[in-house]
Write a protein that holds these residues in place. Structure first.
Motif, short mmCIF file in Angstrom:
data_model
loop_
_atom_site.label_atom_id
_atom_site.label_comp_id
_atom_site.label_asym_id
_atom_site.label_seq_id
_atom_site.Cartn_x
_atom_site.Cartn_y
_atom_site.Cartn_z
N ARG A 18 88.46 52.19 15.45
CA ARG A 18 89.21 53.16 14.65
C ARG A 18 90.70 53.09 14.98
NH1 ARG A 18 86.35 57.56 12.64
NH2 ARG A 18 84.58 56.22 13.13
N THR A 19 91.05 53.03 16.25
CA THR A 19 92.46 53.01 16.64
C THR A 19 93.16 51.76 16.11
OG1 THR A 19 92.19 54.39 18.60
CG2 THR A 19 94.05 52.87 18.60
N GLN A 20 92.51 50.60 16.17
CA GLN A 20 93.14 49.36 15.71
C GLN A 20 93.39 49.41 14.19
OE1 GLN A 20 90.43 49.32 17.95
NE2 GLN A 20 91.92 49.03 19.60
N SER A 21 92.44 49.94 13.45
CA SER A 21 92.61 50.05 12.00
C SER A 21 93.73 51.04 11.67
CB SER A 21 91.30 50.51 11.35
OG SER A 21 90.30 49.52 11.52
N LEU A 22 93.82 52.11 12.43
CA LEU A 22 94.86 53.12 12.21
C LEU A 22 96.24 52.54 12.53
CD1 LEU A 22 95.75 56.02 11.64
CD2 LEU A 22 95.10 56.61 13.98
N VAL A 23 96.36 51.84 13.64
CA VAL A 23 97.64 51.25 14.03
C VAL A 23 98.11 50.24 12.98
CG1 VAL A 23 98.73 49.66 15.68
CG2 VAL A 23 97.43 51.63 16.51
N TYR A 24 97.19 49.43 12.48
CA TYR A 24 97.56 48.46 11.45
C TYR A 24 98.05 49.16 10.18
CZ TYR A 24 96.95 44.95 7.78
OH TYR A 24 97.14 44.11 6.71
N ALA A 25 97.37 50.23 9.78
CA ALA A 25 97.80 50.97 8.59
C ALA A 25 99.19 51.57 8.79
CB ALA A 25 96.77 52.06 8.26
N LEU A 26 99.44 52.13 9.98
CA LEU A 26 100.77 52.68 10.27
C LEU A 26 101.83 51.59 10.29
CD1 LEU A 26 99.83 55.22 13.10
CD2 LEU A 26 100.47 55.77 10.75
N ASN A 27 101.47 50.44 10.83
CA ASN A 27 102.40 49.31 10.86
C ASN A 27 102.85 48.96 9.45
OD1 ASN A 27 103.86 47.03 11.51
ND2 ASN A 27 102.20 45.99 12.58
N LYS A 28 101.92 48.87 8.53
CA LYS A 28 102.27 48.54 7.15
C LYS A 28 103.16 49.62 6.53
CE LYS A 28 98.19 47.80 5.34
NZ LYS A 28 97.27 47.44 4.23
N ILE A 29 102.85 50.87 6.79
CA ILE A 29 103.63 51.97 6.22
C ILE A 29 105.08 51.91 6.67
CG2 ILE A 29 103.96 54.48 6.35
CD1 ILE A 29 100.87 54.71 6.35
N PRO A 54 94.11 53.86 27.52
CA PRO A 54 94.02 52.54 28.16
C PRO A 54 92.92 51.67 27.55
CG PRO A 54 94.25 54.26 29.81
CD PRO A 54 94.04 54.96 28.50
N MET A 55 91.80 52.29 27.17
CA MET A 55 90.73 51.50 26.56
C MET A 55 91.16 50.93 25.21
SD MET A 55 86.85 52.43 25.43
CE MET A 55 86.31 52.82 27.07
N ALA A 56 91.91 51.71 24.44
CA ALA A 56 92.41 51.21 23.15
C ALA A 56 93.31 50.00 23.36
CB ALA A 56 93.16 52.31 22.41
N THR A 57 94.12 50.03 24.40
CA THR A 57 94.99 48.89 24.71
C THR A 57 94.16 47.66 25.03
OG1 THR A 57 96.67 50.42 25.57
CG2 THR A 57 96.86 48.09 26.19
N MET A 58 93.12 47.82 25.84
CA MET A 58 92.26 46.68 26.19
C MET A 58 91.49 46.19 24.97
SD MET A 58 90.84 47.61 30.02
CE MET A 58 90.48 49.35 29.71
N ALA A 59 91.00 47.11 24.15
CA ALA A 59 90.26 46.72 22.95
C ALA A 59 91.16 45.98 21.97
CB ALA A 59 89.67 47.96 22.28
N THR A 60 92.42 46.39 21.88
CA THR A 60 93.36 45.71 21.00
C THR A 60 93.54 44.26 21.45
OG1 THR A 60 94.49 47.78 20.49
CG2 THR A 60 95.70 45.75 20.04
N GLY A 61 93.52 44.03 22.75
CA GLY A 61 93.57 42.66 23.26
C GLY A 61 92.38 41.84 22.80
N ILE A 62 91.22 42.45 22.71
CA ILE A 62 90.03 41.74 22.24
C ILE A 62 90.16 41.45 20.75
CG2 ILE A 62 87.53 41.94 21.88
CD1 ILE A 62 87.46 43.60 24.50
N PHE A 63 90.73 42.38 19.98
CA PHE A 63 90.98 42.12 18.56
C PHE A 63 91.92 40.93 18.40
CE2 PHE A 63 88.77 45.92 17.74
CZ PHE A 63 88.60 46.09 16.38
N ARG A 64 92.92 40.84 19.26
CA ARG A 64 93.84 39.69 19.19
C ARG A 64 93.12 38.40 19.56
NH1 ARG A 64 97.70 43.41 22.04
NH2 ARG A 64 99.25 44.10 20.49
#
Length: 464
Positions: free
Chosen positions: A253-264, A280-290
């Motif tokens: 959810r956080t990664q999708s939200l951050v991407y949407a905000l980035n576009k805006i 902190p978990m969102a930061t680590m999860a974002t690394g996995i998305f990358r």
């Protein structure tokens, strides 16, 4: 071939399905059951001997599908766990977080009983060692690559959106010279969701075990994710010069939200507003998305090529330390705070609520489901006073909700997934992972379309 639904039968959590082919036992998912009438400790009461399970298939990383794997191993399971590569990485992250939650609850109980004594009812279900034992069992398989489990069973993972790495498990089984097929949908995502690919259609099968979370419910379709966020941010942060707090699960959810905000903000659709991701978990999860960037959708990949990392932009800060998290309270300019957990039952989000719930210039936007009994549920219900961190606080902040970032397919998505199957070939649909009313409404729609449907009872064996 025999099918037994041991978890998520006529309820949402605790997905766990046993498929027996001759004497070979396949467990599909092994999630934590945290329904209100069960304690966490009851999850170790398996209705079978864990040592008898030959292999586990994991559809995706969410705790209600993966969270009881370490218990299964602790109690004797000694086989492989088959999943996609992102699912393996995200599951490790979520299971380690579960250990931290168990330990906090255990120590909280020990403080009530006296120094050094655990509260018997809050013993950790498993420890970090058991999580590491679980991680060692992962065998990763790519999407749409048939994998022969044994001489009689072949597995293929089909992408379903919902979460990075999430898959339906399609099994071809040869039994007594006859070939049969069965698919377990896992959780089905929705189309046009930020970052994630659309669910792919399943091949034709003889039996389908389908989730039913949003049976009878429909997502808002008149506004896009970006349009909804722009409207809320414009009012809360631009016009009112206040702050917007968005409780969001750290993984997905956080990664999708951050991407949407980035576009805006990158496309200049709103003035620049400071954004804090405080998890902190969102930061680590974002690394996995990358790490698995090749698996995000084409739009996100094109954004990366044209404008750079979709999870980074100028006014975005990933908050690391607890000290830095607490400093956000001293940031007096308009801002957006994204923090876990989504239902407000723990994590840093409680600090932000504690300091902002009585702020007339604060808006709290819920973007996910809140179970009954949680703080999030009470706020959405409109309670004028809530209990946060041992204090009773009046609610002066504005409370809003949207479902545009729900990662579950709605009634139409679920029904269309089933209707893709040839009704002359599909012998039976089994509905799991849903509340009673949702299952009934989806079952009625399937039967109206000409399909044979069963809402299975827990622990009942069905011969296929």
């Amino acid at each position: 071939m025999k099918l037994t639904i041991h978890g998520a039968a006529r309820q949402v959590t605790g997905s766990m399905h046993l498929l027996e082919v001759d004497q070979y036992k396949i467990l599909v998912d092994c999630g934590l059951d945290y329904e209100k009438d069960r304690s966490i400790q009851t999850n170790e009461d398996f209705p079978f001997n864990p040592g008898d399970i030959d292999v586990v298939i994991l559809t995706h990383a969410h705790i209600d599908h993966s969270g009881n794997l370490p218990t299964l191993i602790r109690l004797g399971f000694n086989g492989q766990i088959l999943c996609t590569p992102p699912t393996a990485d995200l599951t490790e992250l979520l299971l380690l977080d579960s250990v931290n939650i168990f330990m906090r609850k255990a120590h909280k109980g020990s403080n009530k009983r006296g120094k050094g004594k655990f509260n018997t009812g809050a013993q950790p279900l498993y420890l970090q060692k058991h999580v590491m034992d679980t991680v060692e069992r992962f065998v990763t398989i790519g999407f749409n690559r048939p994998f022969r489990i044994n001489g009689n069973v072949e597995l293929t993972f089909i992408p379903v959106g919902h979460l990075l790495g999430a898959a339906s498990a399609v099994l071809k089984v040869t039994e007594h010279g006859e070939e049969k097929s069965i698919a377990f949908t896992g959780d089905i995502g929705r189309k046009n969701y930020p970052v994630l690919n659309d669910p792919e259609e399943l091949p034709q099968v003889d039996y389908l075990v389908s989730e039913s979370t949003y049976g009878g419910r429909y997502h808002t379709k008149d506004k896009s994710v970006e349009e909804t966020l722009i409207e809320v941010i414009d009012k809360a942060c631009v016009k009112e010069q206040g702050r917007l707090i968005i409780p969001a699960f750290s993984i997905g959810r956080t990664q999708s939200l951050v991407y949407a905000l980035n576009k805006i903000f990158t496309e200049g659709k709103l003035p620049q507003v400071k954004v804090f991701v405080d998890s902190p978990m969102a930061t680590m999860a974002t690394g996995i998305f990358r790490k698995y960037h090749s698996l995000v959708n084409q739009e996100a990949q094109a954004f990366y090529k044209d404008k750079g990392d979709e999870f980074e932009f100028d006014n975005l800060t990933y908050v690391e330390t607890l000290k830095d998290s607490r400093q956000i309270s001293n940031y007096y300019e308009p801002c957006i705070i994204i923090s876990s957990a989504g239902m407000l039952e723990g994590g840093r989000i409680q600090d932000h609520l504690f300091y902002n719930i009585q702020n007339y210039y604060c808006t709290i936007l819920f973007i996910g489901y809140c179970a009954k009994g949680t703080l999030g549920f009470r706020l959405l219900r409109g309670d004028p006073i809530v209990h946060i961190k041992d204090r009773e606080l009046a609610v002066y902040a504005t409370i809003k909700k949207t479902d545009v970032l729900s990662a579950h397919g709605d009634h139409d998505d679920l029904l269309n997934n089933i209707k893709h199957q040839d009704k002359t070939k599909l012998k039976k649909v089994f509905l799991v992972h849903g509340e009673g009313e949702s299952m009934k409404l989806l079952a009625d729609a399937c039967e109206d379309a000409g399909y044979s449907v069963t809402i299975p009872e827990k622990d009942v064996v069905y011969d296929l």
